[in-house]
Design a protein around this motif. Structure first.
Motif, PDB file in Angstrom:
ATOM      1  N   GLY A  81      -8.742   3.553  -4.930  1.00 11.43           N
ATOM      2  CA  GLY A  81      -9.424   2.707  -3.952  1.00 11.43           C
ATOM      3  C   GLY A  81      -8.562   2.522  -2.730  1.00 11.43           C
ATOM      4  O   GLY A  81      -8.002   3.485  -2.208  1.00 11.43           O
ATOM      5  N   ASP A  82      -8.398   1.262  -2.284  1.00  5.77           N
ATOM      6  CA  ASP A  82      -7.627   1.075  -1.053  1.00  5.77           C
ATOM      7  C   ASP A  82      -6.149   0.755  -1.306  1.00  5.77           C
ATOM      8  O   ASP A  82      -5.431   0.302  -0.424  1.00  5.77           O
ATOM      9  CB  ASP A  82      -8.279   0.022  -0.147  1.00  5.77           C
ATOM     10  CG  ASP A  82      -8.391  -1.318  -0.849  1.00  5.77           C
ATOM     11  OD1 ASP A  82      -7.898  -1.435  -1.992  1.00  5.77           O
ATOM     12  OD2 ASP A  82      -8.972  -2.253  -0.255  1.00  5.77           O
ATOM     13  N   LYS A  83      -5.677   1.023  -2.522  1.00  3.10           N
ATOM     14  CA  LYS A  83      -4.247   0.826  -2.797  1.00  3.10           C
ATOM     15  C   LYS A  83      -3.409   1.954  -2.201  1.00  3.10           C
ATOM     16  O   LYS A  83      -2.206   1.833  -2.011  1.00  3.10           O
ATOM     17  CB  LYS A  83      -3.987   0.784  -4.314  1.00  3.10           C
ATOM     18  CG  LYS A  83      -4.252  -0.573  -4.914  1.00  3.10           C
ATOM     19  CD  LYS A  83      -3.751  -0.645  -6.342  1.00  3.10           C
ATOM     20  CE  LYS A  83      -4.725   0.056  -7.264  1.00  3.10           C
ATOM     21  NZ  LYS A  83      -4.433  -0.053  -8.682  1.00  3.10           N
ATOM     22  N   VAL A  84      -4.070   3.072  -1.960  1.00  5.16           N
ATOM     23  CA  VAL A  84      -3.364   4.245  -1.458  1.00  5.16           C
ATOM     24  C   VAL A  84      -4.078   4.762  -0.212  1.00  5.16           C
ATOM     25  O   VAL A  84      -5.298   4.895  -0.197  1.00  5.16           O
ATOM     26  CB  VAL A  84      -3.327   5.358  -2.531  1.00  5.16           C
ATOM     27  CG1 VAL A  84      -2.656   6.609  -1.988  1.00  5.16           C
ATOM     28  CG2 VAL A  84      -2.598   4.869  -3.777  1.00  5.16           C
ATOM     29  N   GLU A  85      -3.288   5.009   0.816  1.00  9.76           N
ATOM     30  CA  GLU A  85      -3.876   5.518   2.040  1.00  9.76           C
ATOM     31  C   GLU A  85      -3.476   6.976   2.219  1.00  9.76           C
ATOM     32  O   GLU A  85      -2.294   7.315   2.160  1.00  9.76           O
ATOM     33  CB  GLU A  85      -3.360   4.692   3.218  1.00  9.76           C
ATOM     34  CG  GLU A  85      -4.065   5.031   4.497  1.00  9.76           C
ATOM     35  CD  GLU A  85      -3.541   4.226   5.671  1.00  9.76           C
ATOM     36  OE1 GLU A  85      -2.926   3.156   5.436  1.00  9.76           O
ATOM     37  OE2 GLU A  85      -3.718   4.695   6.794  1.00  9.76           O
TER      38      GLU A  85
ATOM     39  N   LYS B 277       0.841  -1.192   0.000  1.00 14.67           N
ATOM     40  CA  LYS B 277       0.000   0.000   0.000  1.00 14.67           C
ATOM     41  C   LYS B 277       0.881   1.249   0.000  1.00 14.67           C
ATOM     42  O   LYS B 277       1.933   1.267   0.645  1.00 14.67           O
ATOM     43  CB  LYS B 277      -0.813  -0.032   1.295  1.00 14.67           C
ATOM     44  CG  LYS B 277      -2.141   0.605   1.176  1.00 14.67           C
ATOM     45  CD  LYS B 277      -2.935   0.325   2.449  1.00 14.67           C
ATOM     46  CE  LYS B 277      -4.325   0.857   2.279  1.00 14.67           C
ATOM     47  NZ  LYS B 277      -5.237   0.435   3.323  1.00 14.67           N
ATOM     48  N   ILE B 278       0.457   2.266  -0.701  1.00 11.75           N
ATOM     49  CA  ILE B 278       1.208   3.512  -0.715  1.00 11.75           C
ATOM     50  C   ILE B 278       0.581   4.477   0.290  1.00 11.75           C
ATOM     51  O   ILE B 278      -0.641   4.626   0.334  1.00 11.75           O
ATOM     52  CB  ILE B 278       1.226   4.108  -2.136  1.00 11.75           C
ATOM     53  CG1 ILE B 278       2.127   3.241  -3.006  1.00 11.75           C
ATOM     54  CG2 ILE B 278       1.662   5.569  -2.130  1.00 11.75           C
ATOM     55  CD1 ILE B 278       2.363   3.730  -4.391  1.00 11.75           C
ATOM     56  N   THR B 279       1.428   5.080   1.092  1.00 15.38           N
ATOM     57  CA  THR B 279       0.926   6.031   2.078  1.00 15.38           C
ATOM     58  C   THR B 279       1.233   7.454   1.644  1.00 15.38           C
ATOM     59  O   THR B 279       2.377   7.790   1.348  1.00 15.38           O
ATOM     60  CB  THR B 279       1.585   5.773   3.453  1.00 15.38           C
ATOM     61  OG1 THR B 279       1.346   4.423   3.803  1.00 15.38           O
ATOM     62  CG2 THR B 279       0.997   6.681   4.510  1.00 15.38           C
ATOM     63  N   VAL B 280       0.207   8.256   1.579  1.00 13.86           N
ATOM     64  CA  VAL B 280       0.377   9.662   1.221  1.00 13.86           C
ATOM     65  C   VAL B 280       0.108  10.503   2.462  1.00 13.86           C
ATOM     66  O   VAL B 280      -0.954  10.396   3.075  1.00 13.86           O
ATOM     67  CB  VAL B 280      -0.619  10.056   0.102  1.00 13.86           C
ATOM     68  CG1 VAL B 280      -0.508  11.535  -0.219  1.00 13.86           C
ATOM     69  CG2 VAL B 280      -0.376   9.233  -1.144  1.00 13.86           C
ATOM     70  N   ARG B 281       1.117  11.286   2.838  1.00 12.10           N
ATOM     71  CA  ARG B 281       0.927  12.140   4.017  1.00 12.10           C
ATOM     72  C   ARG B 281       0.922  13.603   3.581  1.00 12.10           C
ATOM     73  O   ARG B 281       1.927  14.118   3.092  1.00 12.10           O
ATOM     74  CB  ARG B 281       2.041  11.901   5.027  1.00 12.10           C
ATOM     75  CG  ARG B 281       1.859  10.574   5.738  1.00 12.10           C
ATOM     76  CD  ARG B 281       2.681  10.488   6.973  1.00 12.10           C
ATOM     77  NE  ARG B 281       4.088  10.413   6.651  1.00 12.10           N
ATOM     78  CZ  ARG B 281       5.048  10.749   7.471  1.00 12.10           C
ATOM     79  NH1 ARG B 281       4.770  11.207   8.667  1.00 12.10           N
ATOM     80  NH2 ARG B 281       6.305  10.636   7.106  1.00 12.10           N
TER      81      ARG B 281
END
Ligand code: FES
Length: 86
Positions: A34-38, A3-7
């Motif tokens: 969708g849920d691939k990136v948080e 999963k990729i996390t974007v902050r």
């Protein structure tokens, strides 16, 4: 696939320098990935104070990669780049 996390930095400097425009990422990211990136919000990432005069706020981190002078387009580009590597 990881999963990729974007902050998204929501600290004052980033917010004032245009971070408010990044709110549209909420929709774009959930629609496109969708849920691939948080997507999360973060307090000051500590990047704005490194060199105030040349500050390139707003900042967003995509995993460990820093996106400076971030716009929704630049963030999506970086997400695509990282997804392509997986
Ligand atoms: S306010 Fe965003 S890095 Fe400091």
């Amino acid at each position: 696939m990881e999963k990729i996390t974007v902050r998204v930095c929501t600290g004052t400097t980033c917010f004032v320098m245009g971070g408010a425009n990044l709110q549209e990422l909420n929709e774009t990211i959930s629609e496109k990935y969708g849920d691939k990136v948080e997507l999360t919000a973060s307090n000051c990432l500590g990047l704005c104070s490194i060199n105030w005069e040349y500050s390139k706020a707003p900042y967003v981190k995509v995993n460990e990669e820093v996106v400076s002078e971030a716009t929704p387009e630049k963030v999506v580009e970086e997400i695509d780049r990282q997804l392509a590597k997986q």
